[in-house]
Design a protein around this motif. Structure first.
Motif, mmCIF file in Angstrom:
data_model
loop_
_atom_site.group_PDB
_atom_site.id
_atom_site.type_symbol
_atom_site.label_atom_id
_atom_site.label_comp_id
_atom_site.label_asym_id
_atom_site.label_seq_id
_atom_site.Cartn_x
_atom_site.Cartn_y
_atom_site.Cartn_z
ATOM 1 N N THR A 269 0.813 -1.202 0.000
ATOM 2 C CA THR A 269 0.000 0.000 0.000
ATOM 3 C C THR A 269 0.855 1.264 0.000
ATOM 4 O OG1 THR A 269 -1.562 -1.227 1.347
ATOM 5 C CG2 THR A 269 -1.862 1.150 1.244
ATOM 6 N N ASN B 246 -2.039 -4.108 -7.747
ATOM 7 C CA ASN B 246 -1.573 -3.540 -6.482
ATOM 8 C C ASN B 246 -1.385 -4.584 -5.396
ATOM 9 O OD1 ASN B 246 -1.574 -0.851 -7.369
ATOM 10 N ND2 ASN B 246 -3.803 -0.753 -7.083
ATOM 11 N N ASP B 247 -0.449 -4.306 -4.508
ATOM 12 C CA ASP B 247 -0.374 -5.056 -3.241
ATOM 13 C C ASP B 247 -0.087 -6.531 -3.442
ATOM 14 O OD1 ASP B 247 -0.567 -3.564 -0.966
ATOM 15 O OD2 ASP B 247 -2.719 -3.751 -0.741
ATOM 16 N N ARG C 93 -0.650 -14.408 -4.354
ATOM 17 C CA ARG C 93 -1.331 -13.179 -4.781
ATOM 18 C C ARG C 93 -0.795 -12.698 -6.118
ATOM 19 N NH1 ARG C 93 -0.791 -8.867 -0.029
ATOM 20 N NH2 ARG C 93 1.248 -9.873 0.073
ATOM 21 N N THR D 290 -7.911 -13.263 -1.269
ATOM 22 C CA THR D 290 -7.656 -11.847 -1.008
ATOM 23 C C THR D 290 -8.947 -11.070 -1.142
ATOM 24 O OG1 THR D 290 -7.266 -11.261 -3.321
ATOM 25 C CG2 THR D 290 -5.356 -12.018 -2.057
ATOM 26 N N THR E 221 -6.205 -1.122 -0.355
ATOM 27 C CA THR E 221 -5.350 -2.242 0.047
ATOM 28 C C THR E 221 -5.924 -3.558 -0.462
ATOM 29 O OG1 THR E 221 -4.982 -1.057 2.134
ATOM 30 C CG2 THR E 221 -4.188 -3.326 2.033
ATOM 31 N N THR E 222 -5.025 -4.491 -0.874
ATOM 32 C CA THR E 222 -5.446 -5.853 -1.178
ATOM 33 C C THR E 222 -5.066 -6.718 0.016
ATOM 34 O OG1 THR E 222 -4.911 -5.444 -3.491
ATOM 35 C CG2 THR E 222 -5.242 -7.744 -2.837
ATOM 36 N N ASP F 260 -4.520 -9.964 2.315
ATOM 37 C CA ASP F 260 -4.227 -11.395 2.179
ATOM 38 C C ASP F 260 -5.021 -12.154 3.243
ATOM 39 O OD1 ASP F 260 -3.141 -13.917 2.028
ATOM 40 O OD2 ASP F 260 -1.065 -13.305 2.325
#
Lengths: 229, 229, 229, 229, 229, 229, 229, 229
Positions: free
Chosen positions: E105, E129-130, E138, G5, G11-12, G14
């Protein structure tokens, strides 16, 4: 996992990279024996169809490597003494063309590594040598050639200023390679590295110190992407 | 020792430097109170006959310093806001002439310090601004002016490449001042400092980061030596 | 561009520098073969009329370089063993005179490089050796000689304090050369370099670590500018 | 372990140090609240008979600390504003005498810390201020005083050269304190630190950057050892 | 030189860059006043036909800049708050498309700068992102999208490992941007910078710390070269 | 100046130091030829009456040095192989006594240098070896001996923690010598150097990396000052 | 990928980490708004069953975070002011027990972070405070407690020597956390970091500067692995 | 102290460590003669009952060491050529099992040191070689094996990213060993060290550069603690 890698005891070879990235894994010769290099080369030549390259090969090891591989695989390899690189199955067709510019004579070995690797992959290289910024007119004499280039790799030690000047002259991608050339305050390439990262010419990118191989691979990413577009 | 120094409680002033080196001690204003600066200035003005200069003076302190000194000594002082420098008894005669070149707008404060100090000592300054090497033709447009200069101070941050290019264009002394200008990898001037020390243009000398004052004093050593030769 | 440079295959020689800066390009011998050095020297001797110098030449290569050049060009060259420098066509007339001061015996090699290069260019050198600040009276015994100098090069390793003390004694230009001499905490010259850049004596300028050549060239810029004024 | 330490919740105080080393633990005030400092001071004053000192105390906290401790323990404490030090039960008898030398005005705060701590422990201090090496005659004017000193603490920033010159002038112990004074290339005291560690004057020892307290304690080790011999 | 630059007093603007490199000089807003930024923007908008961009503009200055320029030139400008960038005459046509990947982030601000600048120049951006490597699945969930990208900018702080993993997954150019995100041992981006320069994925290139602008410009060099091929 | 120095061509010897500081200049043998060392030794033995010492002498040079000097001056010299030190006219009377503590076997060479130099000057040495803090009880077994020492030199590499522990155990002066011993993260002594400068034991002082000679000279300053008090 | 996710825009998250590693992702609060932290916390509390933790939360933000989450999810959260940590669903059962040792008062904040995180995860903490090696007997007084510990986290700044001494006393795992505590030469924790990495006590491992969180997570890896064995 | 240490003249051996920490002192062979290593080994074998290990033994010294010890003590020793380690009385019973993962072929020597030491102590090792993150699928092919490991040592040079990816895949303790492998910008392992300390995978701990021995000892602390729990 048999299709993707092979275990040679001393090394696990990534056989899948040519398929995934268009270029087989390049063998980093430093610290490997002649036998190890030959083993890996044979495995890569077997499993792939394109060029195979080894960098940083010790002079004294090349005869044995080339002999071994030749005997085993009937594939001719060439040793480039200027950069201690061996190339098997050089790509004969021209996929693209780039320009490599050096600041001084002693940057030549790093430029030669970039050139050998590029050429092996089918990327032809034009060289502009010895045009460090202390005699800016030497560089400007090549302004036409530079402006018509499709991608420029700048190889420079000392203060690495050449990258900034070239970056301001051309509109195309510029990849800067700092070299460990220079008196004490060049700090084995750290000075050139920092200078290139802080270049006032926007959009210059940088690879590690003396990493001519890395610059060639970055160019290859770009040329191959372009040629398949 | 009464002839050579005076003890102000907070500071021992070197009154003899003008005789020994031709220029009175320059007051470094950072970390000193307005009263301390004024005290030192008065002592120096009293004991010497030439210019007196204070650098790195806080904006808010200048009125008080100049007021105090004026009241005490009937000597007019000027505040140069661009460089936070105060000058008393600027030398009106021209002892020499130098050129200051900057790479970018943000190098201006350091160049202004070099200019204020030089000018106070009787050294007139020509300025060439904003000619960083990313647009090399901007610099080359001033090639004639540079070639006729008697001494060049180059002020640059980021990768500091301007010093090398100027050093290659002119035959006269080049003093390089690295500045703390630039993105993260400029490391507060360290990158430019190292680059200037490693310049491929032979005979470029360097002073500390952001030290416009030091460059002016180096120029003064040279101009004064020359003018008395 | 044929008038300005010549391409020797291994090197692009800047033939125009003597015209542009008054001094032909100096050959940096480190990393070059005897043949390459000889080739460049011949090209420079041919295209210019003034002195030609090579620094950092390997001991074992000098016979061959001097033999080759002598056979080819009938020009005598001298090898200075104290600094591994070769000089052809030393300028016999005295253009100026400078003083080189060293802190200790082990700084001698760097001072010798500065001296050889200066002398080749017609700048005569007075030497004051072994006057490190731990015995300040040794230095002060030379105060008269220092005060009459026209330019001082200070060569010092360890903590490099000699530059500050000399800088405070004389009014003329002081060029400081940090050397890589000293125990572990001298960090191969970094300590002396930083110390010289932070000198409390205003107007001292600095060149790179062990760069006696650079100091000589800086002195030459100053002396030549002065002599043509 | 009750005899050796006491647990105040926020801090475990070493009550045994006065017995073991002759000096009670010195309170490092930075980052502690007024209450915490007062608590520790009371515990130390209770358990020991000699002086108690707190360094790096915030200006605004001193009234409260001194009020609290006075109320609790009926022991008068003094605040030294020049170094932000508080001293309780200063040792009135003179155990020894040392000399503190500074290079410039801005080194004064660090010297003041060394002086306050020394004085509290019964070690009287002679000061020689503002004798940086750029005006070496200022220092030499004090040569007699220096030669009669029993121990010298040298406090200097920038290039720290004063330590080497003093180290060469005197035969007695020299403790060097680098300060964070100076332009960019002084790197917050790192330059002076390295220079002092590389001093060409044999037998100079060094403490950390701005650590006037450490220098005083090193002096105390020496003076106390001597006085009990 | 009137055709190539214009002198605004505070700045010498390079008006020729759009013609030379296809993109007008980008205004670096940090350390410039609102008036200065507006002046430069107007000069660039006047002399060129393409987009004009200012980066690192202080929040509080944007209203005044946009008001001034609007009044003067009748050209609408947009402020991108996520990256403190102003864009005038955004290029509406899509010249190319790239992908920007972030590790966390807090890397978002640097990625936003890269995105704003790219978008202004007609290069559309896809964001992933992220996807830091601590949860490698991910990232792998986006493997398809990554493989179809034409160029990838990787923005990461801490240990910067994301650049290596992405570099191994895709065949196209990868430009790595180290950010100053992370605990103490991230050393304000130095750790990520070094890691990216040492990437085991061949052909990854790097720009300076937090230099999202530089990455966008490097991408532009590539996309524009490609689009004009 | 004939009384104070003598010029040997290669070296200017400080003959006055014994008078000024009680100890003749110590010859730093590294980088000097056998002949140079012998010349200097003879000059010092002639002009002074006390001990003469050479450190860092190459093994292979010692026979020749000692032979030459013996023939010339009829003065016996001893070679200490553990530290490559030569001593002439060792002071037989005991002026003082110190303790040297080492952390590990590999610190022995540095400790031996400190011991040889001290012993030559009349300062007898007690050794406590191999008591690194990983086995703290090894050190504590010597607590009595340490507490009765008059001065302690601590020689340690790796993390240098021994200096802090010893500094907390004894009240007398502690001089810490960092050594270049240790795995990669010891960074050739930098880690131990920084750790010793940051010691939580107040009043520990430090000399440069591997500088056993410096520690001995610091001890000599203290012992000689004490013995003449 | 919806199960693994969730994308909150900013924000992603987890969501899978608890399943994969036994502990949900810990929220790094620095640089995040109260709303962002609350959003992430709610997402994690929803998707997992174990504890949720946020570190480095700004004091002023906690009321709003806890209020928001409480309103949304009916789950109580606790703010630990000593370490600016918020904990939801603290694990009540004791999975293991560790010991945290600190060198000084100012290391307390880092130790508190390690403690809060450990405790939240069900790992109970015994604390031994203020036992820096300058008073080694303070530490040895706890030798029994240390020897019975199952894992020790050592938190120390300055020279970080405590890690080596503790590492030599105990046979169990020792995790060292360098802190940024200390005078100038501690270099914001770099000195302690290097010292801990070079520890002469074999088998000590290290986390980043001030990274109490990292030490707690390393302990959790060990305790959880053990508890499930 | 006779029970705890023995003095061999050249070394003071800690005989008590096996009792205190479960493992006898490991002999660091670098810089020790064959005789010294043999002496220490015999002393340790005599006084303890468990395994004895020497690391970093020079190839040419092993025959003599093993011969000597064999003759003296009738105890067989094995030389591991891959890591230059000698092991006497290898523990035959399996106390635990760990996994060592390497990024590349050249990391093998460091991994071999970790393996030899572990194996000697009764900790069996599974190896996963050559799975650097540039081909992430190579690593993921071993995901099952990794997830079932009880402790993982990750050995990697260059950018050290492998530690972060493995740290995110497994829940058990991860000990990262940076190696000095890589091109110039790897800075002899510093890059990998910093990257591992800044890992985005929480709870990874780190040992010094190339310190395979340290990683093995850290693993042993954990396994032995676990096995005795």
């Amino acid at each position: 996992m048999s299709a993707l890698t092979t275990d040679l005891g001393h090394t696990t070879v990534d056989l899948d990279r040519e398929r995934r990235q268009g270029i087989a894994e390049v063998i980093y010769g430093a610290g490997k024996t002649a036998t190890e290099i030959a083993d890996i080369a044979i495995a890569l030549l077997d499993a792939n169809s394109g060029p195979v390259v080894a960098t940083r090969v010790a002079d004294r090891a090349t005869d044995r490597i080339l002999g071994d591989v030749f005997a085993a695989a009937r594939i001719h390899g060439d040793f480039h003494a200027a950069s201690n690189t061996i190339v098997w199955r050089r790509r004969a067709e021209e996929l693209g063309r780039i320009t490599i510019v050096t600041a001084g004579t002693t940057d030549g070995r790093v430029a030669a590594e970039a050139e050998s690797v590029s050429d092996a992959l089918g990327i032809r290289v034009d060289r502009i040598n010895d045009v460090g910024v202390a005699g800016i007119h030497r560089l400007l004499a090549h302004e036409g050639a530079l402006r018509s280039a499709r991608l420029v790799i700048v190889v420079a030690g000392m203060e690495g200023a050449l990258a900034s000047v070239v970056g301001g002259l051309v509109a195309v991608p510029v990849i800067a390679v700092p070299t460990s050339t220079g008196y004490g305050s060049a700090f084995e390439g750290v000075t050139a590295l920092l200078a290139m990262l802080s270049s006032c010419a926007a959009g210059v990118t940088v690879v590690g110190i003396d990493n001519g191989f890395g610059a060639a691979m970055a160019a290859a990413r770009l040329v191959l992407a372009r040629s398949t577009a």
